[in-house]
Enzyme design. Structure first.
Site, short mmCIF file in Angstrom:
data_model
loop_
_atom_site.label_atom_id
_atom_site.label_comp_id
_atom_site.label_asym_id
_atom_site.label_seq_id
_atom_site.Cartn_x
_atom_site.Cartn_y
_atom_site.Cartn_z
N LYS A 286 8.89 17.30 -12.09
CA LYS A 286 9.36 16.84 -13.22
C LYS A 286 9.80 15.56 -13.20
O LYS A 286 9.31 14.62 -13.92
CB LYS A 286 10.64 17.89 -13.80
CG LYS A 286 11.03 17.33 -15.22
CD LYS A 286 12.45 17.85 -15.61
CE LYS A 286 13.33 16.66 -14.85
NZ LYS A 286 14.82 17.17 -15.38
N ASP B 189 10.40 19.79 -18.29
CA ASP B 189 11.65 20.03 -18.48
C ASP B 189 12.19 21.57 -19.22
O ASP B 189 11.22 22.05 -19.43
CB ASP B 189 12.52 18.93 -18.85
CG ASP B 189 12.66 18.74 -20.45
OD1 ASP B 189 11.71 19.65 -21.13
OD2 ASP B 189 13.31 18.10 -20.95
#
Length: 228
Positions: free
Chosen positions: A139, A157
Site C-alpha cells: 500500500k 487501504d
C-alpha cells in the site's frame, strides 16, 4: 475474486463477463470522478521522503492529524540521515499524537537507516525496492510510486477494501488480491487516481459504520445488500 466467470461455450462468456466487469468499474470511477473532482493525496509533502514518512504515520490516524504533526517534524528532519540518527525516545514524543507511536517511530527510523545504508539516502523508485524497507508494504509503496514519482500504482487501504467490496467489484478483503483484481481491468495510467477516488468515497460517503447511502453517486451501481 475480481470477476465471476463461467466456463460455458468456447470462452465467449468469459470474455463477455470480463468486459462487463471492466465497463462497470469504469462507469463507477467516472461517477466518482464527477463527485470528487479534487480527489488527491491529502497528506502534505514536498519530497518523496516526506511522503514516505507521512504515509507510515497515517496508519490508524487521520491525514489531518498527520499533517499537523509533520508541519513541525519536516522542519527538524530534512533528510534520511536526520531520521537515521534521531534519538528514538525524542522521536516517539514528536509523533505521539498519531497513535501507535512506538511502532511507527521504530519503523521510520529503521526505514531511514536502510535508505542511508542501501540507497544513498534516496527513496527508491520501484515497488520491489520499496517493500524491502522496514514499515513499507505494498500500500505504502504504491502510494509513493504514484504520488511522488508519477509511476502507476494502486494502493489498497481500509477505505479501498470497504468500498470495492460493497460495490461488488471484488469479493475478498485481502489487499494484494484486491490490487491484482482492480489493476487487471484498468489501464496502468488509471490506477493512481482510482485509489484516490475510492479513498475519497470511503471518507466522505461510504463510511464504515453509517454510510451516507441516500444521495450516494453510485447507489444504483452498488451491490451491497445492506445499503439503505
Amino acid at each position: 475474486m475480481a470477476v465471476k466467470r463461467t466456463a460455458k461455450g468456447k470462452g465467449g462468456s468469459v470474455r463477455a463477463s470480463a468486459v462487463a466487469h471492466r465497463d462497470r468499474l469504469q462507469t463507477i470511477l467516472a461517477a466518482l470522478a464527477r463527485t470528487y473532482p479534487d480527489a488527491r493525496c491529502e497528506l502534505n509533502f514536498s519530497t518523496p521522503l516526506e511522503l514516505l514518512v507521512a504515509t507510515i504515520l497515517s496508519a490508524q490516524c487521520t491525514d489531518a492529524r498527520v499533517n499537523q504533526v509533520t508541519a513541525s517534524l519536516f522542519k527538524k528532519y530534512r533528510c534520511a540521515a536526520d531520521y537515521a540518527s534521531a534519538e528514538p525516545a525524542l522521536f516517539e514524543q514528536a509523533i505521539r499524537s498519531t497513535g501507535f507511536f512506538r511502532n511507527k517511530a521504530k519503523n521510520i527510523l529503521a526505514c531511514c537507516q536502510a535508505l542511508v545504508r542501501e540507497f544513498g539516502g534516496k527513496v527508491p523508485r520501484s515497488l520491489e525496492e520499496l517493500v524491502t524497507l522496514p514499515g513499507v508494504g505494498r500500500k505504502t509503496a504504491n502510494i509513493l510510486l504514484y504520488n511522488a514519482f508519477n509511476i502507476p500504482g494502486f494502493g489498497v487501504d481500509t477505505h479501498v477494501v470497504r468500498v470495492t467490496n460493497r460495490l461488488g467489484l471484488v469479493d475478498t478483503e485481502d489487499p494484494e488480491k484486491i490490487e491484482t483484481a482492480i489493476c487487471a481491468v484498468l489501464s496502468p495510467d488509471a490506477w493512481g487516481q482510482a485509489t484516490h477516488l475510492f479513498i475519497f468515497h470511503g471518507r466522505r460517503t461510504c463510511h464504515a459504520r453509517q454510510p451516507a447511502c441516500p444521495g450516494c453517486p453510485v447507489y444504483d451501481l452498488c451491490a451491497w445488500p445492506d445499503k439503505r
